[in-house]
Motif scaffolding. Structure first.
Motif, short mmCIF file in Angstrom:
data_model
loop_
_atom_site.label_atom_id
_atom_site.label_comp_id
_atom_site.label_asym_id
_atom_site.label_seq_id
_atom_site.Cartn_x
_atom_site.Cartn_y
_atom_site.Cartn_z
N ASP A 112 -39.12 -4.16 -61.39
CA ASP A 112 -39.69 -5.42 -60.93
C ASP A 112 -40.12 -5.24 -59.47
N ALA A 113 -41.32 -5.66 -59.14
CA ALA A 113 -41.85 -5.47 -57.79
C ALA A 113 -41.04 -6.21 -56.73
N SER A 114 -40.31 -7.26 -57.13
CA SER A 114 -39.54 -8.04 -56.14
C SER A 114 -38.23 -7.36 -55.76
N MET A 115 -37.87 -6.28 -56.43
CA MET A 115 -36.63 -5.57 -56.08
C MET A 115 -36.79 -4.91 -54.72
N PRO A 116 -35.70 -4.83 -53.97
CA PRO A 116 -35.79 -4.18 -52.65
C PRO A 116 -35.91 -2.67 -52.77
N ASP A 117 -36.50 -2.05 -51.75
CA ASP A 117 -36.52 -0.59 -51.68
C ASP A 117 -35.08 -0.13 -51.42
N ALA A 118 -34.70 0.98 -52.03
CA ALA A 118 -33.35 1.49 -51.85
C ALA A 118 -33.40 3.00 -51.83
N SER A 119 -32.29 3.62 -51.47
CA SER A 119 -32.24 5.08 -51.42
C SER A 119 -31.79 5.66 -52.75
#
Length: 139
Positions: A112-119
């Motif tokens: 989902d595009a609304s998910m935050p960027d993560a490592s």
């Protein structure tokens, strides 16, 4: 066509390869060197075109066979990989990332595009040779 014309066409095809990455443009560029040599030997235009077509076919077959060999040596992930954790190497844009999984680099898309960027991410689905990942922890 002349010797220089064929060399220019070959260079254009080889430079176009930087945009595609599939090696077919490079194969055609190399194949354009054969009619350049034929033109250097004062062959007719018909002979030059025949040499070009022959060379392009041979080089295209070489690229196809190399791609088949590569496909056999690097199997795509299987459904058993769903739920496994991947390490995000770099976010290429808002929804696309290059990730490391099974000691290899893969292309991944956010679920989902609304998910935050993560490592890191969790594999939710496999679509061809791309991974669909979630960047939010599931509770």
């Amino acid at each position: 066509m002349g010797f220089i014309s064929w060399l220019v066409i070959a260079a254009i095809f080889m430079l176009a390869e930087f945009g595609s990455g599939a090696f077919y443009f490079f194969a055609v560029g190399v194949a354009c060197l054969y009619p350049a040599y034929a033109a250097y030997l004062d062959a007719s235009v018909g002979t030059q075109l025949l040499v070009l077509i022959s060379g392009a076919l041979v080089h295209a077959l070489i690229v196809m066979s190399l791609r088949k060999i590569r496909a056999k040596t690097s199997p795509p992930p299987v459904p058993d990989d769903i739920g496994k954790r991947v390490e995000v190497i770099i976010w290429q844009d808002e929804c696309t990332a290059r990730v490391r999984y099974l000691d290899r680099d893969w292309q991944a898309d956010k679920l989902d595009a609304s998910m935050p960027d993560a490592s890191f991410g969790i594999i939710k689905e496999v679509r061809g040779n791309r991974l669909l990942i979630s960047t939010e922890e599931t509770v």
